[in-house]
Design a protein around this motif. Structure first.
Motif, PDB file in Angstrom:
ATOM      1  N   SER A   3      11.270 128.650 -33.188  1.00 39.32           N
ATOM      2  CA  SER A   3      12.348 128.345 -32.240  1.00 39.32           C
ATOM      3  C   SER A   3      11.781 127.589 -31.059  1.00 39.32           C
ATOM      4  O   SER A   3      10.574 127.618 -30.793  1.00 39.32           O
ATOM      5  N   VAL A   4      12.659 126.910 -30.367  1.00 36.74           N
ATOM      6  CA  VAL A   4      12.302 126.167 -29.161  1.00 36.74           C
ATOM      7  C   VAL A   4      13.293 126.566 -28.079  1.00 36.74           C
ATOM      8  O   VAL A   4      14.506 126.552 -28.317  1.00 36.74           O
ATOM      9  N   THR A   5      12.766 126.904 -26.914  1.00 43.28           N
ATOM     10  CA  THR A   5      13.608 127.335 -25.805  1.00 43.28           C
ATOM     11  C   THR A   5      13.471 126.386 -24.627  1.00 43.28           C
ATOM     12  O   THR A   5      12.363 126.135 -24.149  1.00 43.28           O
ATOM     13  N   GLN A   6      14.586 125.870 -24.205  1.00 42.08           N
ATOM     14  CA  GLN A   6      14.654 125.125 -22.953  1.00 42.08           C
ATOM     15  C   GLN A   6      15.542 125.959 -22.040  1.00 42.08           C
ATOM     16  O   GLN A   6      16.757 125.968 -22.195  1.00 42.08           O
ATOM     17  N   PRO A   7      14.962 126.676 -21.110  1.00 40.06           N
ATOM     18  CA  PRO A   7      15.730 127.676 -20.363  1.00 40.06           C
ATOM     19  C   PRO A   7      16.742 127.104 -19.386  1.00 40.06           C
ATOM     20  O   PRO A   7      17.675 127.806 -18.996  1.00 40.06           O
ATOM     21  N   ASP A   8      16.561 125.872 -19.000  1.00 40.63           N
ATOM     22  CA  ASP A   8      17.468 125.277 -18.018  1.00 40.63           C
ATOM     23  C   ASP A   8      18.470 124.372 -18.712  1.00 40.63           C
ATOM     24  O   ASP A   8      18.085 123.373 -19.318  1.00 40.63           O
ATOM     25  N   ILE A   9      19.742 124.708 -18.625  1.00 44.60           N
ATOM     26  CA  ILE A   9      20.780 123.871 -19.225  1.00 44.60           C
ATOM     27  C   ILE A   9      21.010 122.627 -18.365  1.00 44.60           C
ATOM     28  O   ILE A   9      21.191 121.521 -18.871  1.00 44.60           O
ATOM     29  N   HIS A  10      21.034 122.845 -17.037  1.00 41.45           N
ATOM     30  CA  HIS A  10      21.197 121.738 -16.090  1.00 41.45           C
ATOM     31  C   HIS A  10      20.106 121.848 -15.032  1.00 41.45           C
ATOM     32  O   HIS A  10      19.735 122.960 -14.648  1.00 41.45           O
ATOM     33  N   ILE A  11      19.649 120.712 -14.576  1.00 45.47           N
ATOM     34  CA  ILE A  11      18.759 120.664 -13.418  1.00 45.47           C
ATOM     35  C   ILE A  11      19.219 119.519 -12.525  1.00 45.47           C
ATOM     36  O   ILE A  11      19.496 118.413 -13.027  1.00 45.47           O
ATOM     37  N   THR A  12      19.310 119.784 -11.230  1.00 41.99           N
ATOM     38  CA  THR A  12      19.679 118.749 -10.264  1.00 41.99           C
ATOM     39  C   THR A  12      18.492 118.485  -9.357  1.00 41.99           C
ATOM     40  O   THR A  12      17.924 119.419  -8.779  1.00 41.99           O
ATOM     41  N   VAL A  13      18.130 117.224  -9.244  1.00 35.70           N
ATOM     42  CA  VAL A  13      16.964 116.824  -8.463  1.00 35.70           C
ATOM     43  C   VAL A  13      17.343 115.630  -7.602  1.00 35.70           C
ATOM     44  O   VAL A  13      18.097 114.757  -8.052  1.00 35.70           O
ATOM     45  N   SER A  14      16.826 115.586  -6.416  1.00 36.97           N
ATOM     46  CA  SER A  14      17.070 114.434  -5.545  1.00 36.97           C
ATOM     47  C   SER A  14      16.224 113.254  -6.004  1.00 36.97           C
ATOM     48  O   SER A  14      15.086 113.434  -6.479  1.00 36.97           O
ATOM     49  N   GLU A  15      16.783 112.062  -5.847  1.00 35.93           N
ATOM     50  CA  GLU A  15      16.028 110.870  -6.200  1.00 35.93           C
ATOM     51  C   GLU A  15      14.735 110.816  -5.395  1.00 35.93           C
ATOM     52  O   GLU A  15      14.734 111.057  -4.175  1.00 35.93           O
ATOM     53  N   GLY A  16      13.634 110.544  -6.082  1.00 33.51           N
ATOM     54  CA  GLY A  16      12.340 110.493  -5.417  1.00 33.51           C
ATOM     55  C   GLY A  16      11.572 111.799  -5.476  1.00 33.51           C
ATOM     56  O   GLY A  16      10.364 111.827  -5.215  1.00 33.51           O
ATOM     57  N   ALA A  17      12.256 112.880  -5.814  1.00 34.60           N
ATOM     58  CA  ALA A  17      11.597 114.182  -5.904  1.00 34.60           C
ATOM     59  C   ALA A  17      10.889 114.315  -7.248  1.00 34.60           C
ATOM     60  O   ALA A  17      11.124 113.548  -8.182  1.00 34.60           O
ATOM     61  N   SER A  18      10.018 115.314  -7.315  1.00 34.46           N
ATOM     62  CA  SER A  18       9.302 115.567  -8.565  1.00 34.46           C
ATOM     63  C   SER A  18      10.182 116.382  -9.506  1.00 34.46           C
ATOM     64  O   SER A  18      11.142 117.039  -9.097  1.00 34.46           O
ATOM     65  N   LEU A  19       9.802 116.337 -10.781  1.00 31.82           N
ATOM     66  CA  LEU A  19      10.607 116.990 -11.814  1.00 31.82           C
ATOM     67  C   LEU A  19       9.698 117.734 -12.773  1.00 31.82           C
ATOM     68  O   LEU A  19       8.612 117.242 -13.136  1.00 31.82           O
ATOM     69  N   GLU A  20      10.136 118.924 -13.172  1.00 29.43           N
ATOM     70  CA  GLU A  20       9.484 119.617 -14.267  1.00 29.43           C
ATOM     71  C   GLU A  20      10.558 120.246 -15.136  1.00 29.43           C
ATOM     72  O   GLU A  20      11.376 121.044 -14.647  1.00 29.43           O
ATOM     73  N   LEU A  21      10.568 119.910 -16.401  1.00 31.14           N
ATOM     74  CA  LEU A  21      11.495 120.501 -17.374  1.00 31.14           C
ATOM     75  C   LEU A  21      10.682 121.414 -18.280  1.00 31.14           C
ATOM     76  O   LEU A  21       9.650 120.997 -18.820  1.00 31.14           O
TER      77      LEU A  21
END
Lengths: 114, 114
Positions: A3-21
């Motif tokens: 199985s594969v789990t992606q725990p976050d259905i939605h993520i909101t990030v400001s433009e220019g900010a860092s991201l981790e999925l």
């Protein structure tokens, strides 16, 4: 079962900010690991993949992912997001004992705030 | 090089009708895969062709679904009769070999059964 789990259905990030999925998998051996992106109205585009070797993988569009065996994780990162990164991101595992089928996470929708 | 082409891009049909989805793989790719994403769920494997032969159809949900790949070129996926739960996005992918290296996806067909 695998199985594969992606725990976050939605993520909101400001433009220019860092991201981790986040992506975690359940599998008895080291799988092949993938991140795909689907932009609105588009198909699935491969961002990057890990098969072996260096656990930090560089992909297209400035994305990278790190395979951590001890955590069964393959998180996707980007240091600075752009509005064009708004899309849905999928983590997938390719099974070595079934080397043609991908097992997918449920996807994470990335929303970019201006 | 042309990519994987799927059509139609959208289809809206009534319950009980028949719909045929088509996938044209990248020229020379012997392997062709169908996947499906039902609303809000993970993308799931449906079946795998090697040339014109079905290598694995373990993911086909029931006998209302029929996939063919005439002459080892394009493939069709027929749903007859369609049910409401068949609604979703149907993805096709092709690859030159069964090793996950050259997996390329089409843009998908969004099927809505009303």
């Amino acid at each position: 079962a695998q199985s594969v789990t992606q725990p976050d259905i939605h993520i909101t990030v400001s433009e220019g900010a860092s991201l981790e999925l986040r992506c975690n998998y359940s599998y008895g051996a080291t799988p092949y690991l993938f991140w795909y992106v689907q932009s609105p109205g588009q198909g699935l585009q491969l961002l990057l993949k890990y098969f072996s070797g260096d656990t930090l993988v560089q992909g297209i569009k400035g994305f990278e992912a790190e395979f951590k065996r001890s955590q069964s994780s393959f998180n996707l990162r980007k240091p600075s997001v752009h509005w064009s990164d708004a899309a849905e991101y999928f983590c997938a595992v390719g099974l070595m004992d079934s080397n043609y089928q991908l097992i997918w996470g449920a996807g994470t929708k990335l929303i970019i705030k201006p | 090089e042309a990519g994987v082409t799927q059509f139609p891009s959208h289809s809206v049909i009534e319950k009980g009708q028949t719909v045929t989805l088509r996938c044209d793989p990248i020229s020379g790719h012997d392997n062709l895969y169908w996947y499906r994403r039902v609303m809000g769920k993970e993308i799931k494997f449906l079946l795998h062709f090697v040339k014109e032969s079905k290598q694995d159809e373990s993911g086909m949900p029931n006998n209302r679904f029929l996939a063919e790949r005439t002459g080892g070129t394009y493939s069709t996926l027929k749903v007859q009769p369609a049910e409401l739960e068949d609604s979703g996005v149907y993805f096709c992918a092709s690859s030159p070999g069964t090793d996950l290296y050259g997996y390329t996806f089409g843009s998908g067909t969004r099927l809505t059964v009303v």
